[in-house]
Design an enzyme around this catalytic site. Sequence first.
Site, mmCIF file in Angstrom:
data_model
loop_
_atom_site.group_PDB
_atom_site.id
_atom_site.type_symbol
_atom_site.label_atom_id
_atom_site.label_comp_id
_atom_site.label_asym_id
_atom_site.label_seq_id
_atom_site.Cartn_x
_atom_site.Cartn_y
_atom_site.Cartn_z
ATOM 1 N N HIS A 292 0.852 -1.179 0.033
ATOM 2 C CA HIS A 292 -0.028 0.101 0.006
ATOM 3 C C HIS A 292 0.699 1.248 -0.046
ATOM 4 C CE1 HIS A 292 1.202 0.567 4.183
ATOM 5 N NE2 HIS A 292 0.105 1.309 4.499
ATOM 6 N N GLY A 295 6.486 1.714 2.985
ATOM 7 C CA GLY A 295 6.682 1.240 4.263
ATOM 8 C C GLY A 295 7.741 1.958 4.988
#
Length: 357
Positions: A292, A295
Amino acid sequence: MGNYPHHIQIIADSNTWIEGNAVAQLETTARLPHMLRVAGMPDLHAGRGYPVGAAFFSDRHFYPALIGNDIGCGMAFWQTDLRTAKLKPAKLAKQLGNIDTPLDKDEQVDLLGDAVDMRQFSDGLAVGTIGGGNHFAELQTVDTVYRTDLLPPDFDENHLQLLVHSGSRGLGQHILQCHIAAFGHQGLAEEGEAAAAYLAEHQTALEFASLNRRLIAARMLDRWRAEGTCLLDVHHNFLEQTEIDGTIGWLHRKGATPTDKGLVMIPGSRGDYSYLVRPAEDCQISLNTLAHGAGRKWQRGECKGRLSHKYTADSLRQTEFGSVVVCQDKALIFEEAPQAYKSIDSVIAAMKKRRFD
């Protein structure tokens, strides 16, 4: 990346940096009762007891704590009519001003009209605000288009795009707190009143998160006297019942992007690129999930100590691309500095390589 039991998969290559604590959290989660498989993405990093950047597939039982407090957190991507050729970051930042104050009911109607009724949600949820942590909204320009045939019909590289990353704000937090107070971390059997009640609240939080992203975008576009078209809106913190390799179970995504929603956005850190991608058709090895974002590399509490000797908060408000970071919270400026995150290119490369291995 190492040898793990068949029910633990980490999508990574030799250039992917993942801290040991994040892997340990993933392994601990894999040992939960009823857990069939877990998958860590290249953006995997340690969270508050459970890892972020991961998906978890369980049988006849699900775990609200794995979804966390920000149910419905996700990305909405808008095409605006602001011309790239007239881009002046400082002017746009000044026009935007402060959008940290929640919208009142009249402002909500002005922005979205009477068709959207936000009264179904309780007060005190900071409606129309982005939130803290890694939530953001940013204007973007196109650097490279690799597949013009995959772009949405309304996409226009001569105009700016708007990416909004936010979630359910105080509503998701309230739902999780009530659940933990009643049931702790042991999760819920899928058949029963408690499971049905949580799933109903979960759905409400998803709807609120999506509406809130719409309000944020509408609020920003209104400040710029601009129009926009929403090209995608995808959650990456949510629970769903689905089938994986012939088994129907519960798929938990925590900071993890689904692969069955069409085009999705995978953003980098401040001052890094974002990628608009089309997921491959067969992603079962990763539980039909992608990363997504970039990180985290560093925990929030260590960022200022690592950076303050070299950077001021003001210097971090200017990115390598010449853009402007609008944020009055000095602590957050350090916590969300690009240096605290992995390279988005390394995350994308790991997913592409694993796809073709």
